[in-house]
Write an enzyme that holds these catalytic residues in place. Structure first.
Site, PDB file in Angstrom:
ATOM      1  N   HIS A  95      31.944  -9.460 -21.258  1.00  0.00           N
ATOM      2  CA  HIS A  95      32.283  -8.671 -22.439  1.00  0.00           C
ATOM      3  C   HIS A  95      33.377  -9.346 -23.263  1.00  0.00           C
ATOM      4  O   HIS A  95      33.315  -9.385 -24.490  1.00  0.00           O
ATOM      5  CB  HIS A  95      32.712  -7.258 -22.011  1.00  0.00           C
ATOM      6  CG  HIS A  95      33.277  -6.441 -23.126  1.00  0.00           C
ATOM      7  ND1 HIS A  95      34.596  -6.049 -23.165  1.00  0.00           N
ATOM      8  CD2 HIS A  95      32.707  -5.952 -24.260  1.00  0.00           C
ATOM      9  CE1 HIS A  95      34.812  -5.352 -24.259  1.00  0.00           C
ATOM     10  NE2 HIS A  95      33.692  -5.271 -24.941  1.00  0.00           N
ATOM     11  N   GLU A 150      31.914 -12.069 -25.203  1.00  0.00           N
ATOM     12  CA  GLU A 150      31.210 -11.530 -26.378  1.00  0.00           C
ATOM     13  C   GLU A 150      32.192 -11.350 -27.539  1.00  0.00           C
ATOM     14  O   GLU A 150      31.888 -11.691 -28.686  1.00  0.00           O
ATOM     15  CB  GLU A 150      30.536 -10.204 -26.008  1.00  0.00           C
ATOM     16  CG  GLU A 150      29.831  -9.515 -27.161  1.00  0.00           C
ATOM     17  CD  GLU A 150      30.304  -8.083 -27.350  1.00  0.00           C
ATOM     18  OE1 GLU A 150      30.873  -7.805 -28.419  1.00  0.00           O
ATOM     19  OE2 GLU A 150      30.103  -7.267 -26.438  1.00  0.00           O
ATOM     20  N   HIS A 151      33.387 -10.828 -27.258  1.00  0.00           N
ATOM     21  CA  HIS A 151      34.408 -10.717 -28.308  1.00  0.00           C
ATOM     22  C   HIS A 151      34.756 -12.089 -28.869  1.00  0.00           C
ATOM     23  O   HIS A 151      34.902 -12.267 -30.078  1.00  0.00           O
ATOM     24  CB  HIS A 151      35.680 -10.071 -27.734  1.00  0.00           C
ATOM     25  CG  HIS A 151      35.661  -8.577 -27.760  1.00  0.00           C
ATOM     26  ND1 HIS A 151      36.566  -7.842 -28.489  1.00  0.00           N
ATOM     27  CD2 HIS A 151      34.858  -7.687 -27.129  1.00  0.00           C
ATOM     28  CE1 HIS A 151      36.324  -6.550 -28.307  1.00  0.00           C
ATOM     29  NE2 HIS A 151      35.294  -6.421 -27.483  1.00  0.00           N
ATOM     30  N   GLU A 177      40.559  -1.432 -25.908  1.00  0.00           N
ATOM     31  CA  GLU A 177      39.209  -0.864 -25.846  1.00  0.00           C
ATOM     32  C   GLU A 177      39.004  -0.141 -24.517  1.00  0.00           C
ATOM     33  O   GLU A 177      38.430   0.945 -24.457  1.00  0.00           O
ATOM     34  CB  GLU A 177      38.172  -1.979 -26.025  1.00  0.00           C
ATOM     35  CG  GLU A 177      36.754  -1.457 -26.067  1.00  0.00           C
ATOM     36  CD  GLU A 177      35.706  -2.535 -26.297  1.00  0.00           C
ATOM     37  OE1 GLU A 177      34.533  -2.179 -26.402  1.00  0.00           O
ATOM     38  OE2 GLU A 177      36.054  -3.742 -26.358  1.00  0.00           O
TER      39      GLU A 177
END
Lengths: 451, 467
Positions: free
Chosen positions: A60, A63-64, A140
């Site tokens: 993840h 992905e950022h 997040e």
């Protein structure tokens, strides 16, 4: 199926065109000329279920970082270029996939291909951007998990329900792992998984397949393949008994989660089993007419809200899930007992054919309604390919469900919805302290001038 | 039937923003070849305005019936409009909740109700084939015209809504949102959340629901949007079948004006969360506002364009302070709020708030650059085809155009209006309409000085119970 014959024209599957480049990139094009737009999606076979302990959350976070600069693009430039072309873009990471998409007018496909090809092999991964983005991801995690009682319960529940499967890890990563992730971890991860032969490119919309293939060859063709070694299977051992956990979290209402270990399509003993489990989930929770709403919310008034969920289309064996909030005067325990009773009834009494008929009509209609969303159609294709299944399963889904018999539903209930396969989590609400009390409120005359 | 399991998939998308703004923004096209949805409009005999777009490709129909029956009509009985709409599918005509659910699910139709501050929306999606079509249409028509508000069903729904309200109190963002509306709108009906409060929902009586329905669910107080595989004649027949059972009645009266904020306020709410939600707002603009386009394009640059906005750049990209941050004008019949939002680790709340407010002040002072304006215009006009690509997009636009009385050529003229906005117009509109020295600010979280979860360290509060 006589019923389905009458739907022949309604359910006619639109064609999907396939091509594979020499470097292994698989391209799937679904023409749909209803509107002059397209969606372009790159699906990578990488997600949190590929991760091992100590680096959870790396997929993840990577992905950022895919938005934070490449050899030829400054941080944020990717998004600015797509925006100037009137595009919508984003990405999402799951247990089995990481996907990137752009929705654009039908004449802007090359913009998306050029940018996606660049970041497929030429990501920059600089230290300052990494450190900043790590803070964003921690925020997040606080927003999605720490400060959401149900999400926090689900995270801890998953960690107990699975013994060996990587599905026990949260997609966003454990807090301790986020603290120790390094730029080197991301570099290694990128090198291992981000390659044309580990990706599927899906384009749907107002496009001609041949010109899409030509554009893809131009931009993705030159990229080198990588030696991809799929992760070791981490098979779940045979379950030996029910597991329970009680979580003390500040909240106002209790919350119940129940999960039975179930097969996925690839691991089922018989190919019809996962479809029977899907049908079972619709019998329980396919709208307001289904059993949970009819009997637990309306009839016995045990649940304020309740749902059931199962998905055949996952890479690894997962769970048949129940979740719910008890109605006033009920407890998580009485709701659990009522759900167990629902399961027992499915095991002992075959489902009424009329109930099955209603579900069939719902899934047939839903399949027609799906055609209104280009993005969702492309997403189904990308997801299936990425978890190692054939995209055609999206087209045959309704037929497979329609073939399911009452006896098959009873059989999967008996085989899989058993106590030894069950994990139960109950959120035990703790006082929220003295929150929800204004310390300084304009309504109390205590207004403060802000500078 | 999906269990929402966020943990299974993480998107970078700012869901809250898209959910809040869905169907409320209208874009336009850069492509002269782009076919505009051809909107046909007429009135039914009992006074409902119909907006219709033919979409022959898929054998389905979408219907949005919109009444001026949102929470602004609650008349001090907070939650009345929302509870009324929620009861429609719980019993109507000769049918109980089970029979209604069987009828709709049996033909795969999807019916939903939604209530915001201005509108109560009843939405239906059905196949055009029989018997699905007739069954869905007849059910819908009966629900809106002859709901029974059965006492036992009402008590069940009431109790479950009270549970849901308590669950909302578990969310710092929801608590903050409710507090911000109260701070921005004071005594105006927009101040109250449509869902009501535990006290108000517990107090609502069946007679009030019946009276609310009789007054507001009438032909002349409704707009009907239809998109689907029908021709004009078929759509006229459909409209009559859907709303023909409603009395003509009277349109709802205009809502009171929204007073400006007299001074800055700060509402701090203790909450045992790891983040502090920071919201700032004030009255913004109405639908059809003369400054609409300047404010809309300006806000797009400031905080309305997701990952590339100035706010996102300052707070997320430069400083890593928040995952999500945005600003928005939410236009309503009367001026809805202008608001700004972020959430950050408790000990960074003051810093993040300063950056957010300073960013707004700077934007008001300097306005956008020519380059920023150019990029925004390209984004808005270039993205237009995406906004009218699906039936569900179009039916929402029709509802907004019809309900707020926007001109029928609104979509066609939108592009030229966006293109004609200048830097000077944006600077001027922001300077006139926004007043950073008079913002309502709400902060919900654990005070940075207090230990997390240590209620003993909480600030002494001036009020007991929910503010």
């Amino acid at each position: 199926m006589l019923l389905l014959l009458t739907f022949g024209s309604t359910l006619a599957a639109t064609e999907v065109h396939e091509r594979r480049l020499n470097n292994g990139l698989k391209i799937l094009v679904k023409p749909d000329h209803r509107a002059p737009i397209l969606t372009s999606q790159v699906w990578y076979r990488i997600g949190s279920s590929y991760e091992y302990g100590g680096i959870t959350g790396v997929s993840h976070l990577l992905e950022h970082m895919m938005f934070q600069g490449t050899e030829h693009l400054a941080p944020g430039e990717f998004s600015r270029i797509i925006a100037e072309n009137g595009g919508e873009e984003n990405a999402f990471t799951g247990r089995d996939y990481t996907a990137y998409y752009q929705n654009l007018a039908n004449d802007r496909l090359e913009v998306a291909f050029e940018l996606e090809a660049e970041r497929m092999r030429h990501l920059k991964l600089s230290e300052p951007e990494f450190l900043k983005e790590l803070e964003v991801v921690k925020e997040e995690r606080r927003m999605r998990t720490e400060d959401d009682p149900h999400a926090l319960t689900y995270e801890r529940f998953s960690a107990v329900a699975y013994d060996a499967s990587p599905y026990r890890h949260p997609v966003i990563g454990w807090p301790g792992d986020l603290e120790q992730l390094s730029l080197d971890d991301l570099r290694n991860w990128y090198r291992l998984w981000y390659a044309p032969n580990n990706a599927t490119l899906v384009v749907a919309g107002d496009v001609e397949p041949e010109s899409v293939f030509a554009l893809a060859e131009k931009h993705f063709g030159p990229l080198a393949a990588e030696d991809i070694r799929p992760p070791k299977a981490q098979l779940e051992p045979e379950p030996l008994g029910e597991k329970r956990l009680r979580l003390k979290i500040p909240a106002k209402e209790p919350y119940l989660l129940m999960g039975y270990k179930t097969p996925a399509l690839a691991t089922a003993k018989a190919p019809w089993e996962p479809y029977a489990l899907e049908m079972l989930s619709y019998i329980l929770d396919g709208g307001d007419s289904a059993r949970l709403a009819r009997e637990l919310v309306r009839g016995h008034q045990i649940a304020a809200s309740v749902s059931a969920d199962y998905s055949a289309f996952e890479r690894l064996p997962g769970l048949f899930l129940f979740e719910g909030v008890p109605a006033k005067g009920q407890t998580a325990e009485t709701l659990e007992a009522a759900l167990r009773e629902q399961v027992a009834r499915l095991q002992s009494v075959p489902v009424d054919p009329l109930e099955l008929e209603r579900v069939r009509n719902q899934v047939i209609a839903a399949k027609v309604f799906e055609r209104d969303s280009l993005f969702y159609q492309a997403m189904q294709i990308g997801l299936l390919e990425t978890i190692g299944l054939d995209w055609r399963l999206a087209d045959t889904y309704v037929d497979r469900l329609a073939e399911v018999t009452p006896e098959q539903i009873q059989a999967v209930a008996r085989t899989y919805l058993t106590p030894e396969r069950l994990t139960v989590a109950i959120l035990d609400p703790q006082p929220l302290g003295s929150k929800a009390q204004a310390a300084l409120s304009s309504h109390q005359g205590g207004s403060t001038h802000v500078r | 039937m999906c269990v929402e399991r966020q943990s299974d998939r993480i998107e970078r998308a700012i869901r809250t923003l898209s959910a809040w703004l869905a169907g409320t923004l209208l874009f336009t096209s850069p492509l002269l070849t782009q076919a505009m949805p051809e909107i046909q409009t007429w009135n039914t005999e009992n006074g409902t305005r119909v907006l219709f777009v033919a979409a022959p490709e898929i054998p389905m129909v979408d219907v949005h019936l919109v009444f001026a029956a949102g929470s602004a009509r609650d008349g001090g009985r907070s939650g009345l409009a929302a509870l009324t709409a929620a009861m429609l599918s719980e019993g109507a005509g000769d049918w109980g909740a089970d029979a209604i659910a069987d009828r709709l699910d049996g033909v795969g139709a999807v019916l939903s109700t939604d209530v915001d501050r201005d509108m109560a929306t009843v939405a239906l999606r059905t196949l055009t084939r029989q018997p699905a079509f007739d069954t869905a249409i007849d059910t819908f028509a009966t629900l809106i015209a002859r709901p029974t508000f059965a006492p036992e069903a009402l008590e069940r729904v009431r109790q479950n809504r009270l549970v849901a309200l308590r669950q909302e109190d578990e969310s710092p963002r929801r608590v903050a949102q409710k507090a911000l509306y109260r701070a921005v709108f004071g005594t105006h009906p927009y101040a109250a959340d449509p869902s009501g409060t535990p006290e108000s929902v517990a107090d609502l009586r069946r007679e009030e629901l019946i009276a609310f329905h009789a007054r507001h669910y009438v032909g002349s107080n409704a707009v009907l949007a239809i998109v689907g595989a029908l021709d004009r004649a078929g759509a006229e027949t459909l409209a009559n079948r859907l709303v023909g059972g409603l009395p003509r009645g009277e349109p709802a009266a205009p809502l009171p004006e929204v007073p400006p904020l007299a001074e800055a306020t700060l509402t701090a709410i203790d909450f045992p969360s790891s983040q502090t939600t920071v919201l700032a707002g004030q009255p913004g603009m109405r639908r059809g506002d003369p400054d609409y386009f300047a404010l809309y394009v300006g806000n797009h640059i400031l905080g309305g364009s997701g990952l590339i906005s100035i706010l996102m750049d300052e707070i997320r990209e430069k400083r890593g302070l928040s995952y999500s941050t945005y600003s928005a004008f939410l236009p309503l019949a009367q001026p809805g709020p202008f608001l700004m939002s972020l959430q950050t680790r408790n000990d960074q709340a003051e810093q993040a708030r300063s950056v957010m407010i300073d960013t707004l002040k700077r934007f008001i002072e300097r306005g956008p650059t020519e380059a920023e304006l150019m990029a925004a215009k390209k984004n808005i006009t270039g993205g237009f085809p995406l906004k009218i690509a699906s039936n569900s997009n179009i039916v929402q636009y029709l509802a907004v155009i019809g309900f707020y009385g926007l001109p029928l050529d609104y979509l066609e003229r939108f592009r030229e209006r966006i293109e004609s906005v200048t830097v000077e117009q944006i600077r001027d509109a922001f300077a006139r309409r926004l007043h950073p020295e008079r913002l309502a600010i709400v902060m919900v979280g654990a005070p940075a000085t207090g230990a997390l979860g240590d209620a003993g360290a909480a600030q002494v509060s001036l009020a007991r119970g929910t503010p």
